[in-house]
Design an enzyme around this catalytic site. Structure first.
Site, PDB file in Angstrom:
ATOM      1  CG  HIS A 100      -1.885   0.998   1.227  1.00 44.93           C
ATOM      2  ND1 HIS A 100      -1.499   2.515   1.649  1.00 44.93           N
ATOM      3  CD2 HIS A 100      -3.303   1.159   0.796  1.00 44.93           C
ATOM      4  CE1 HIS A 100      -2.576   3.182   1.711  1.00 44.93           C
ATOM      5  NE2 HIS A 100      -3.735   2.559   0.875  1.00 44.93           N
ATOM      6  CD  GLU A 172      -5.230   2.133  -3.091  1.00 48.93           C
ATOM      7  OE1 GLU A 172      -6.352   2.485  -2.538  1.00 48.93           O
ATOM      8  OE2 GLU A 172      -4.388   1.710  -2.252  1.00 48.93           O
ATOM      9  N   GLY A 178      -6.524   9.557   0.223  1.00 44.12           N
ATOM     10  CA  GLY A 178      -6.409  10.010   1.781  1.00 44.12           C
ATOM     11  C   GLY A 178      -7.146  11.408   1.797  1.00 44.12           C
ATOM     12  CB  SER A 219     -10.751  10.365  -3.242  1.00 45.09           C
ATOM     13  OG  SER A 219      -9.552  10.962  -2.620  1.00 45.09           O
TER      14      SER A 219
END
Ligand code: 13P
Length: 259
Positions: A100, A172, A178, A219
């Site tokens: 991640h 991502e 975030g 998002s």
């Protein structure tokens, strides 16, 4: 209704929710999604390590798959603070999230480490959920595709077609994730996903390369989920904030399944 394509929808709870909060959340999500068709939806939740055992109890016998947020590549040893594949096997997780952006950029994990983790996850029969994505700087230098190629080629290095076919990928973009994330446009996501599909097909051939699911994250919310899932190269959505409320996650799931 469009073609009946299987959707992958999941959430990473990051460093949020206590054991109690995770249990309540999972119980509610389980109830809300019980009626959804099994064959059209892979639904998964990735909570923190300390909640996994309780989370396993709540999700047992349900359609909700459980994942861990990270894993060491060694089965045991002098690795203070790490969690091994054996330990995750004992708890009974299905998925292991690998690489991640917060692991790569806050904790300095490298592509080579992600490769070792992918191999270890496969060895222990977990589904590796490999996360890739470019930083804002890489996007501004117009090397997003090159960055994604490198991350995919190194993370998949040494895998045969059969092994590669068991991996899930989540794209991502670091700048889209975030609280301070800027949602990516459909055009941008579409171009990156098409590129990643091309890379996977080059690496593993049409059959396997086109079968590896590529999820989008960063998002994602109730408003933009439909636009993103309609992109032909997007197989699912990997969601943070907007899925941490079970009711809201359920609304997103239902909207996506209607597409
Ligand atoms: P947000 O949806 O909160 O931007 O987080 C995405 C993410 O990092 C999932 O792993």
């Amino acid at each position: 209704m469009g073609e009946m394509k299987k959707r992958y929808l999941g959430t990473n709870l990051k460093m949020y929710k206590t054991i109690e909060e995770t249990k309540v959340y999972l119980q509610r999500l389980r109830e809300l999604t019980e009626d959804l068709p099994q064959e059209l939806l892979e639904l998964f939740v990735i909570p923190s390590y300390t909640t996994l055992e309780a989370a396993r109890q709540v999700t047992k016998g349900s359609r909700v798959k459980l994942g861990a947020q990270n894993m060491c590549w060694e089965k045991e040893g002098q690795f203070t603070g790490e969690i091994s594949p054996l330990m995750l096997k004992e708890v009974g997780v299905d998925i292991v999230e690998i690489g991640h952006s917060e692991r790569r950029h806050i904790f300095g994990e490298s592509d080579q480490e992600e490769n070792r983790k992918v191999k270890a996850a496969l060895e222990y029969d977990f589904t590796p959920l490999l996360c890739v994505g470019e930083t804002l700087e890489q996007r501004n230098y117009r090397i997003s595709d090159e960055t994604l190629s490198t991350q995919l080629k190194v993370a998949f290095h040494g895998l045969d077609r059969n092994e590669a076919g068991k991996v899930w990928v989540a794209y991502e973009p670091v700048w889209a994730i975030g609280i301070n994330g800027i949602p990516a446009s459909v055009e941008y996501v579409s171009a990156r996903h098409r590129h990643m599909r091309k890379v996977l097909v080059e690496l593993f051939g049409e059959d396997t390369g086109s079968r590896i699911p590529i999820l989008y994250g960063g998002s994602v919310n109730l408003e933009n989920a439909v636009g993103l899932i309609r992109i032909p190269w997007v197989d699912g959505l990997f969601i943070g904030r907007s899925a941490w409320d079970a009711e809201n996650f359920n609304k997103i799931i239902r909207r996506v399944l209607e597409c």
